[in-house]
Structure formats: structure tokens, C-alpha cells
Scaffold this motif. Structure first.
Motif, short mmCIF file in Angstrom:
data_model
loop_
_atom_site.label_atom_id
_atom_site.label_comp_id
_atom_site.label_asym_id
_atom_site.label_seq_id
_atom_site.Cartn_x
_atom_site.Cartn_y
_atom_site.Cartn_z
N VAL A 20 47.08 11.48 -13.80
CA VAL A 20 47.14 12.37 -14.95
C VAL A 20 46.25 11.78 -16.03
CG1 VAL A 20 48.69 13.42 -16.64
CG2 VAL A 20 49.50 12.94 -14.32
N PRO A 21 45.41 12.58 -16.64
CA PRO A 21 44.51 12.06 -17.68
C PRO A 21 45.25 11.35 -18.80
CG PRO A 21 43.89 14.31 -17.11
CD PRO A 21 45.16 14.00 -16.38
N ASP A 22 46.42 11.82 -19.15
CA ASP A 22 47.21 11.16 -20.20
C ASP A 22 47.62 9.76 -19.77
OD1 ASP A 22 48.51 11.22 -22.75
OD2 ASP A 22 50.42 11.33 -21.65
N PHE A 23 47.98 9.63 -18.51
CA PHE A 23 48.36 8.33 -17.95
C PHE A 23 47.20 7.34 -18.02
CE2 PHE A 23 48.96 5.55 -14.19
CZ PHE A 23 50.14 4.94 -14.59
N VAL A 24 46.01 7.81 -17.67
CA VAL A 24 44.80 6.97 -17.71
C VAL A 24 44.49 6.57 -19.15
CG1 VAL A 24 42.32 6.93 -17.27
CG2 VAL A 24 43.87 7.98 -15.61
N ARG A 25 44.65 7.53 -20.05
CA ARG A 25 44.39 7.23 -21.47
C ARG A 25 45.36 6.18 -21.98
NH1 ARG A 25 46.66 9.18 -25.78
NH2 ARG A 25 47.64 10.96 -24.72
N ARG A 26 46.60 6.27 -21.61
CA ARG A 26 47.61 5.28 -22.04
C ARG A 26 47.30 3.91 -21.46
NH1 ARG A 26 53.45 8.28 -21.54
NH2 ARG A 26 53.15 9.75 -23.26
N ILE A 27 46.91 3.89 -20.21
CA ILE A 27 46.55 2.61 -19.58
C ILE A 27 45.36 1.99 -20.31
CG2 ILE A 27 45.62 1.56 -17.50
CD1 ILE A 27 47.36 3.52 -15.91
N ASP A 28 44.37 2.79 -20.63
CA ASP A 28 43.21 2.29 -21.36
C ASP A 28 43.61 1.74 -22.73
OD1 ASP A 28 41.49 2.87 -19.30
OD2 ASP A 28 40.87 4.83 -20.12
N LYS A 29 44.53 2.45 -23.40
CA LYS A 29 45.00 1.98 -24.71
C LYS A 29 45.71 0.63 -24.57
CE LYS A 29 46.03 5.66 -27.90
NZ LYS A 29 47.08 6.52 -28.45
N VAL A 30 46.55 0.52 -23.56
CA VAL A 30 47.28 -0.74 -23.35
C VAL A 30 46.30 -1.87 -23.03
CG1 VAL A 30 48.91 -1.94 -21.84
CG2 VAL A 30 49.44 0.35 -22.68
N GLU A 31 45.34 -1.60 -22.17
CA GLU A 31 44.34 -2.63 -21.83
C GLU A 31 43.56 -3.04 -23.07
OE1 GLU A 31 42.04 -0.93 -18.68
OE2 GLU A 31 43.36 -1.73 -17.13
N SER A 32 43.18 -2.07 -23.88
CA SER A 32 42.44 -2.36 -25.10
C SER A 32 43.30 -3.18 -26.06
CB SER A 32 42.01 -1.05 -25.77
OG SER A 32 41.45 -1.30 -27.02
N PHE A 33 44.56 -2.81 -26.18
CA PHE A 33 45.49 -3.53 -27.05
C PHE A 33 45.65 -4.97 -26.59
CE2 PHE A 33 49.89 -4.89 -27.89
CZ PHE A 33 49.90 -4.83 -29.28
N VAL A 34 45.83 -5.16 -25.30
CA VAL A 34 46.00 -6.51 -24.75
C VAL A 34 44.75 -7.34 -24.99
CG1 VAL A 34 46.27 -7.81 -22.61
CG2 VAL A 34 47.74 -5.85 -23.05
N LYS A 35 43.58 -6.77 -24.77
CA LYS A 35 42.33 -7.50 -25.01
C LYS A 35 42.19 -7.90 -26.47
CE LYS A 35 39.62 -5.49 -21.25
NZ LYS A 35 38.52 -4.59 -20.91
N THR A 36 42.52 -6.95 -27.37
CA THR A 36 42.43 -7.22 -28.80
C THR A 36 43.38 -8.35 -29.19
OG1 THR A 36 41.88 -4.91 -29.22
CG2 THR A 36 42.65 -6.20 -31.09
N LYS A 37 44.60 -8.28 -28.72
CA LYS A 37 45.60 -9.30 -29.06
C LYS A 37 45.21 -10.66 -28.48
CE LYS A 37 48.16 -6.88 -31.61
NZ LYS A 37 48.15 -7.14 -33.04
N MET A 38 44.69 -10.67 -27.28
CA MET A 38 44.26 -11.93 -26.67
C MET A 38 43.12 -12.55 -27.48
SD MET A 38 46.19 -12.67 -24.15
CE MET A 38 45.27 -13.89 -23.26
#
Length: 106
Positions: A20-38
Motif C-alpha cells: 500500500v502506498p501509505d505503508f511505503v510512505r510510513r516506512i520511508d518516514k520511519v527510516e528517515s526519522f531513524v537516520k536523523t536521530k542516529m
């Protein structure tokens, strides 16, 4: 990364995965968030590391200064001790050279 895990789990279970495109978007947001926090955490770790290095360097310098400061006093005390031990050796030598009365003389 998360997408790969989701795809692998769908393949291993034998079912099909409908992305689902929404699912992919959420995954991308989480990955981006994790990278930013790291990245932010790494910046903080680097800052703390530099501060610790600076403090250790300062403490080493301070300790070295105190050692140099007290070295003169310690050397002076060793010289006094050396002169006292020489004087004691001289007195013991004089004491040993003295003649004492024996038992027969008393």
C-alpha cells in the motif's frame, strides 16, 4: 531496509504482499526519522568525546604541573635526609671507636 524484511517475510510465508502506498510512505518516514536521530546522536557522542578528551588533557597538564612543583621540595627533603644519615654514620663510627670498660675492669 524495512521493506526488504517485509518482502522476505511475505515470500517465506507463501502469501502475497500487497504494498500500500501509505505503508511505503510510513516506512520511508520511519527510516528517515531513524537516520536523523542516529546522526544527531553521533553528533552528541562526538561532542561528549571531545569534551572528555579536553578534560583529560587538562587534568594531565594539571597533574604534571603539580608533580614538577613538588619535585623541588622532595629533592630538598632527600638532601636533608642524606645529610642526616651521613651525620648518623659519622656518630656511629665515633661511638664504635670509643673504648668502654670491660667487666673485669669494673
Amino acid at each position: 531496509m524495512i521493506r526488504k524484511l517485509a518482502l522476505k517475510s511475505a515470500d517465506s510465508s507463501g502469501g502475497s504482499l500487497v504494498v500500500v502506498p501509505d505503508f511505503v510512505r510510513r516506512i520511508d518516514k520511519v527510516e528517515s526519522f531513524v537516520k536523523t536521530k542516529m546522526t544527531m546522536m553521533q553528533v552528541h557522542v562526538d561532542a561528549v568525546d571531545k569534551k572528555i578528551e579536553s578534560e583529560v588533557r587538562g587534568l594531565r597538564r594539571e597533574l604534571s604541573d603539580k608533580i614538577e612543583e613538588n619535585a623541588g621540595e622532595v629533592n630538598h627533603r632527600f638532601e636533608k635526609l642524606d645529610s642526616k644519615s651521613e651525620m648518623l654514620e659519622k656518630k656511629l663510627g665515633e661511638f664504635g671507636a670509643m673504648e668502654f670498660l670491660s667487666k673485669e675492669d669494673l
